[in-house]
Design a protein around this motif. Structure first.
Motif, PDB file in Angstrom:
ATOM      1  N   SER A 107       0.813  -1.217   0.000  1.00 31.42           N
ATOM      2  CA  SER A 107       0.000   0.000   0.000  1.00 31.42           C
ATOM      3  C   SER A 107       0.843   1.263   0.000  1.00 31.42           C
ATOM      4  O   SER A 107       0.372   2.316  -0.431  1.00 31.42           O
ATOM      5  N   THR A 108       2.061   1.180   0.473  1.00 32.36           N
ATOM      6  CA  THR A 108       3.016   2.280   0.372  1.00 32.36           C
ATOM      7  C   THR A 108       4.386   1.676   0.054  1.00 32.36           C
ATOM      8  O   THR A 108       4.553   0.457   0.089  1.00 32.36           O
ATOM      9  N   THR A 109       5.360   2.519  -0.226  1.00 34.39           N
ATOM     10  CA  THR A 109       6.706   1.998  -0.474  1.00 34.39           C
ATOM     11  C   THR A 109       7.316   1.397   0.793  1.00 34.39           C
ATOM     12  O   THR A 109       8.323   0.701   0.717  1.00 34.39           O
ATOM     13  N   HIS A 110       6.697   1.664   1.937  1.00 36.30           N
ATOM     14  CA  HIS A 110       7.280   1.225   3.200  1.00 36.30           C
ATOM     15  C   HIS A 110       6.444   0.184   3.930  1.00 36.30           C
ATOM     16  O   HIS A 110       6.790  -0.195   5.051  1.00 36.30           O
ATOM     17  N   SER A 111       5.355  -0.306   3.338  1.00 36.50           N
ATOM     18  CA  SER A 111       4.540  -1.266   4.076  1.00 36.50           C
ATOM     19  C   SER A 111       3.696  -2.110   3.137  1.00 36.50           C
ATOM     20  O   SER A 111       3.317  -1.669   2.042  1.00 36.50           O
ATOM     21  N   GLY A 112       3.399  -3.311   3.595  1.00 32.63           N
ATOM     22  CA  GLY A 112       2.574  -4.204   2.801  1.00 32.63           C
ATOM     23  C   GLY A 112       2.295  -5.508   3.521  1.00 32.63           C
ATOM     24  O   GLY A 112       2.768  -5.738   4.644  1.00 32.63           O
ATOM     25  N   VAL A 113       1.506  -6.353   2.856  1.00 36.18           N
ATOM     26  CA  VAL A 113       1.117  -7.655   3.403  1.00 36.18           C
ATOM     27  C   VAL A 113       1.231  -8.696   2.300  1.00 36.18           C
ATOM     28  O   VAL A 113       0.793  -8.463   1.167  1.00 36.18           O
ATOM     29  N   ASP A 114       1.810  -9.845   2.614  1.00 35.13           N
ATOM     30  CA  ASP A 114       1.817 -11.006   1.729  1.00 35.13           C
ATOM     31  C   ASP A 114       0.937 -12.074   2.363  1.00 35.13           C
ATOM     32  O   ASP A 114       1.184 -12.485   3.502  1.00 35.13           O
ATOM     33  N   LEU A 115      -0.077 -12.513   1.630  1.00 34.54           N
ATOM     34  CA  LEU A 115      -1.023 -13.494   2.149  1.00 34.54           C
ATOM     35  C   LEU A 115      -0.765 -14.834   1.474  1.00 34.54           C
ATOM     36  O   LEU A 115      -0.844 -14.944   0.245  1.00 34.54           O
ATOM     37  N   ASP A 116      -0.430 -15.848   2.269  1.00 37.51           N
ATOM     38  CA  ASP A 116      -0.113 -17.138   1.668  1.00 37.51           C
ATOM     39  C   ASP A 116      -1.345 -18.038   1.637  1.00 37.51           C
ATOM     40  O   ASP A 116      -2.446 -17.656   2.067  1.00 37.51           O
ATOM     41  N   ALA A 117      -1.166 -19.243   1.120  1.00 38.15           N
ATOM     42  CA  ALA A 117      -2.293 -20.160   0.915  1.00 38.15           C
ATOM     43  C   ALA A 117      -2.896 -20.646   2.235  1.00 38.15           C
ATOM     44  O   ALA A 117      -4.034 -21.139   2.260  1.00 38.15           O
ATOM     45  N   ARG A 118      -2.155 -20.506   3.338  1.00 38.79           N
ATOM     46  CA  ARG A 118      -2.660 -20.929   4.650  1.00 38.79           C
ATOM     47  C   ARG A 118      -3.388 -19.802   5.368  1.00 38.79           C
ATOM     48  O   ARG A 118      -3.759 -19.941   6.532  1.00 38.79           O
ATOM     49  N   ASP A 119      -3.558 -18.667   4.689  1.00 38.63           N
ATOM     50  CA  ASP A 119      -4.137 -17.464   5.286  1.00 38.63           C
ATOM     51  C   ASP A 119      -3.257 -16.911   6.398  1.00 38.63           C
ATOM     52  O   ASP A 119      -3.759 -16.317   7.361  1.00 38.63           O
ATOM     53  N   HIS A 120      -1.944 -17.091   6.237  1.00 36.79           N
ATOM     54  CA  HIS A 120      -1.003 -16.385   7.090  1.00 36.79           C
ATOM     55  C   HIS A 120      -0.705 -15.041   6.436  1.00 36.79           C
ATOM     56  O   HIS A 120      -0.379 -14.974   5.241  1.00 36.79           O
ATOM     57  N   ALA A 121      -0.833 -13.989   7.212  1.00 34.48           N
ATOM     58  CA  ALA A 121      -0.514 -12.650   6.725  1.00 34.48           C
ATOM     59  C   ALA A 121       0.905 -12.303   7.149  1.00 34.48           C
ATOM     60  O   ALA A 121       1.206 -12.264   8.343  1.00 34.48           O
ATOM     61  N   HIS A 122       1.767 -12.114   6.163  1.00 38.32           N
ATOM     62  CA  HIS A 122       3.149 -11.720   6.435  1.00 38.32           C
ATOM     63  C   HIS A 122       3.212 -10.202   6.247  1.00 38.32           C
ATOM     64  O   HIS A 122       3.308  -9.693   5.129  1.00 38.32           O
ATOM     65  N   VAL A 123       3.096  -9.498   7.361  1.00 43.32           N
ATOM     66  CA  VAL A 123       3.087  -8.041   7.353  1.00 43.32           C
ATOM     67  C   VAL A 123       4.525  -7.549   7.390  1.00 43.32           C
ATOM     68  O   VAL A 123       5.363  -8.098   8.118  1.00 43.32           O
TER      69      VAL A 123
END
Length: 364
Positions: A107-123
């Protein structure tokens, strides 16, 4: 471990949103906007693309078409609670691509979320501090033995099983935990800080980990950029480093159909990241010297940079996946610590080839 190949793509979109699930008065609960970047990593079936070598462009096209619905829109009309996590879920539901392993939203150059197939959010959240240091245990004449400085960047990665919740870890929470560490590191000589007498990137990442893990149990990795092209990760047990380079090379895709522009000679400024995993040298405080990585790889770099790769690689095609595998063959014996190669032909679009631990994703 055998090769594992992931195709990656990224697509930008501009959108307004308000996140109503945040506490009253939170700035993000007001209507605001972002230059978002949607990302996907997928293990694509062999015959999914129109022809061998077209996987990256096809994946990029599918992702761009998917997020075009969100572009220049009020996200709340499509996604009732448009947190980064929920935007990633929406993309995953609407992206008609097989083999998806991760969907990311930056969402910005300094932050985001990766959502994997297990519904783990890697912030993840990026921070910057300006500091000086010198490495006391390097060989005589090594440039890092002199006092010098860097605009260091740190990325905190936090992994949480988010389930069906709208939000995992609020970025403001990470900011609050980081603030006292920033106060200690910023505009300081790192060697003067207890525990950082030998302030390599690896040791800095471990020092930050030890400060944060007791108060942030979701912490999964700490990344330290020493420069824009190299850095180290630490996850409490393992150290990883990477070195980034660019290749200005010509290619043509021999499997492209007649009349397709990709069959013509064209070129890219490729972004290449070499990832290495090795134990920490207890004297030097590093896993592998970044300078040694560059020196060992330099002869291979000269074979690839400013060259027609479709000729250099003999009878192979010059698509991104084939180039990555070719680089692996050239470098694996020279740098046995390497276990992952990222190669992008355009911003955020390319492949990840790994034969060890995947490690954390780096922002685009």
């Amino acid at each position: 471990m055998s090769d594992q190949l992931l195709f990656v793509a990224a697509a930008p979109f501009e959108a307004a949103c308000r996140v109503d699930c945040l506490p009253e008065g939170h700035r993000a609960s007001r209507l605001h906007g972002h230059s978002f970047l949607g990302e996907v990593r997928a293990a694509l079936p062999k015959d999914w693309a129109p022809f061998p070598g077209a996987e990256v462009e096809s994946l990029s096209r599918h992702l761009s078409q998917c997020v075009s619905v969100l572009d220049y829109s009020d996200l709340n009309k499509t996604i009732p609670t448009p947190t980064d996590e929920n935007i990633a879920r929406w993309i995953r539901r609407n992206l008609t691509v097989p083999g998806i392993s991760v969907v990311g939203v930056q969402s910005t150059t300094h932050s985001g979320v990766d959502l994997d197939a297990r519904d783990h959010a890697h912030v993840w959240r990026r921070y910057i501090f300006q500091s000086a240091h010198q490495l006391p245990n390097v060989p005589n004449g090594h440039k890092c033995g002199r006092m010098h400085g860097h605009g260091f960047e740190v990325i905190l990665h936090a992994d949480q099983d988010v389930g069906t919740r709208d939000l995992s870890i609020d970025y403001d929470h990470l900011d609050a935990l980081w603030a006292p560490i920033h106060e200690e590191l910023d505009h300081a000589c790192l060697n003067d800080i207890p525990g950082l007498e030998n302030p390599t990137s690896e040791n800095i990442s471990a020092w930050i980990w030890n400060r944060l893990k007791p108060i942030l149990p979701e912490l999964s990795w700490v990344t330290v950029y020493e420069t824009g092209s190299c850095g180290a990760h630490f996850d409490g047990h393992h150290y990883r480093i990477w070195k980034e380079l660019t290749l200005d090379s010509a290619v043509r895709l021999k499997h492209a159909p007649e009349g397709d522009k990709r069959r013509r000679i064209h070129g890219h400024t490729f972004t290449l990241r070499l990832h290495l995993h090795a134990p920490l040298d207890q004297v030097h405080g590093w896993t592998v010297d970044f300078g040694d990585v560059k020196a060992v790889f330099d002869p291979i770099f000269k074979q690839l940079d400013h060259q027609p790769l479709h000729k250099v690689m003999d009878d192979r095609d010059a698509d991104v996946a084939s180039i990555a595998r070719y680089i692996k063959e050239l470098v694996a014996m020279q740098l046995p610590q390497i276990d992952r190669i990222d190669l992008n032909s355009t911003r955020g679009c390319g492949v990840i080839l790994h034969w060890g631990e995947l490690g954390p994703a780096l922002p685009i």
